[in-house]
Design a protein around this motif. Structure first.
Motif, short mmCIF file in Angstrom:
data_model
loop_
_atom_site.label_atom_id
_atom_site.label_comp_id
_atom_site.label_asym_id
_atom_site.label_seq_id
_atom_site.Cartn_x
_atom_site.Cartn_y
_atom_site.Cartn_z
N UNK A 61 0.83 -1.09 0.13
CA UNK A 61 0.02 0.17 0.13
C UNK A 61 0.61 0.90 -0.05
N UNK A 62 2.23 1.48 0.39
CA UNK A 62 2.89 2.17 1.03
C UNK A 62 3.53 2.05 -0.52
N UNK A 63 3.82 1.04 -1.07
CA UNK A 63 4.58 1.72 -2.72
C UNK A 63 3.50 2.53 -3.34
N UNK A 64 1.97 1.90 -3.52
CA UNK A 64 1.57 1.88 -4.74
C UNK A 64 0.80 3.68 -4.01
N UNK A 65 1.14 4.71 -2.96
CA UNK A 65 0.93 5.47 -2.95
C UNK A 65 2.36 6.03 -2.52
#
Length: 418
Positions: free
Chosen positions: A101-105
């Motif tokens: 999720x953090x990488x996507x955001x």
């Protein structure tokens, strides 16, 4: 005999199943770690926009594993290995979710804690080697432990090779570059948790406690200062790990400065990894046949040879020194872990093992952090020379961990459990 304790002369009938389950989980966990660590530095650099912070991925993984070692060991004391190991796998799975999720955001504030939580995979990999000894006979303790360590080889080999397919999968799912690798890592951890929860029955630690005389209090308290041999065994394991991490972490930088490309660096690190795991069953056999002291001292000799090779040979021959470094780590870690496993009574072992993994992780993190400044001040040769006092301390610790009873083989090693 079915009863637990240091006096068991033959392995429990459930030991074979325990080893199979732990080996499968270790291989899957190794895959998850291999994928996650392989792109970790790149992901940190991508979300922070600062390449100088890329090393935080590996550092946070190590620190996360160290921080979780003691809580998971306490959980094992209360509820058994199955609950503790499954919990660690689920925590690590949560880490991959944070990373995805953090990488996507593009959110560094999610990615960095994600690596800390992913340290649960490191913690269960370490605890699994001790779980392999819960039902061992003293004459098989080293080999059983080494088998589970060796299974990490599968993850080390397979994991990095899944990075590209994982990235392609992520792209197909509409995820940003690098994030797909954590879909692979998370899937491996989900299967690991499922295998441990469903198949690690009967629980090896709970089974090992059967037949033990009752102690005062529900859960006996470990007072490490009352077990000086256990302290010495922990020092031996942590010293070997610090030596390995300190030299290994900066070897790629040394080779790059010497003009070598990624192919040479990759081959050197492959030789190092092969040394770390490929011969661990041999060192387990050596531990069982000749005793923990001898096997740790073999590791000390190999670590010293590694330093000598790194000093005497040109950078092109770095695979020789790094392979010796891996072999020395393997011998000292397998034998030292076997000494830790047998240093105290059965019901105190998980607590001691958690302390050992905590110290190991902190020693590795400290060595990795210090290696950069040392390399900058005194160069690669000076970095290697700085490891010699640590290597000498490992030798002293091996003698103290075994004492007069530990030098003669496994029966005396078993007698060291107090």
């Amino acid at each position: 005999m079915a009863g637990g304790g240091a006096g068991r002369l033959i392995a429990h009938p459930a030991q074979r199943r325990t080893l199979v389950v732990l080996s499968i989980a270790q291989a899957l966990g190794g895959v998850a770690n291999g994928v996650a660590l392989g792109v970790g530095s790149l992901l940190v650099a991508q979300v922070t926009g600062r390449e100088e912070l890329a090393g935080l991925a590996a550092t946070l993984l190590v620190l996360g594993g160290a921080a979780l070692a003691v809580p998971l060991a306490r959980l094992a004391v209360r509820s058994g290995r199955r609950v503790a190991l499954t919990t660690g796998a689920l925590l690590a799975l949560g880490g991959t979710v944070l990373l995805a999720v953090g990488g996507t955001l593009g959110a560094a504030w999610m990615v960095l804690p994600g690596f800390l939580v992913l340290g649960g995979a490191t913690a269960i990999n370490l605890q699994s080697r001790f779980a392999a000894t819960d039902l061992s006979s003293p004459s098989r303790r080293g080999r059983d432990l080494a088998l589970v360590v060796w299974m990490t080889t599968i993850g080390v080999i397979v994991g990095p090779n899944l990075i590209a397919p994982g990235d392609a999968l992520g792209t197909a799912l509409g995820l940003p570059h690098l994030v797909g690798a954590y879909v692979i890592s998370g899937s491996a951890l989900a299967v690991t948790a499922l295998v441990l929860w469903t198949a690690l029955r009967p629980d090896p630690l709970l089974l090992a406690r059967q037949g033990l005389p009752p102690r005062e209090g529900a859960h006996p308290r470990l007072r490490v200062r009352e077990h000086p041999r256990a302290v010495a065994a922990i020092v031996a394991v942590a010293g070997a790990h610090a030596t390995m991490v300190g030299v290994m972490a900066l070897t790629p930088v040394h080779l790059e400065h010497a003009g070598h490309g990624l192919a040479a660096i990759g081959f050197t690190m492959s030789a190092h990894t092969a040394g770390m795991y490929a011969l661990s069953p041999v060192f387990g056999w050596l531990t069982d046949r000749l005793g923990g002291r001898v096997a740790v001292l073999v590791g000390v000799g190999l670590l010293a040879l590694s330093v000598a090779a790194n000093l005497a040979l040109p950078p092109a021959a770095a695979p020789v020194g790094l392979a010796l470094l891996g072999l020395g780590w393997s011998a000292a870690t397998v034998a030292g872990s076997a000494l830790v496993a047998g240093a105290v009574e059965t019901d105190l072992r998980p607590a001691l093992q958690g302390r050992s993994d905590l110290v190991l992780g902190l020693a590795g993190a400290a060595a990795g952090a210090a290696a950069g400044p040392v390399l900058g001040l005194v160069g690669y040769a000076g970095l290697n020379l700085a490891m010699l006092p640590i290597i000498a301390a490992i030798a002293v610790a091996a003698v103290l961990a075994t004492g007069a009873r530990g030098a003669g083989g496994v029966q005396r090693l078993a007698g060291a459990s107090r």
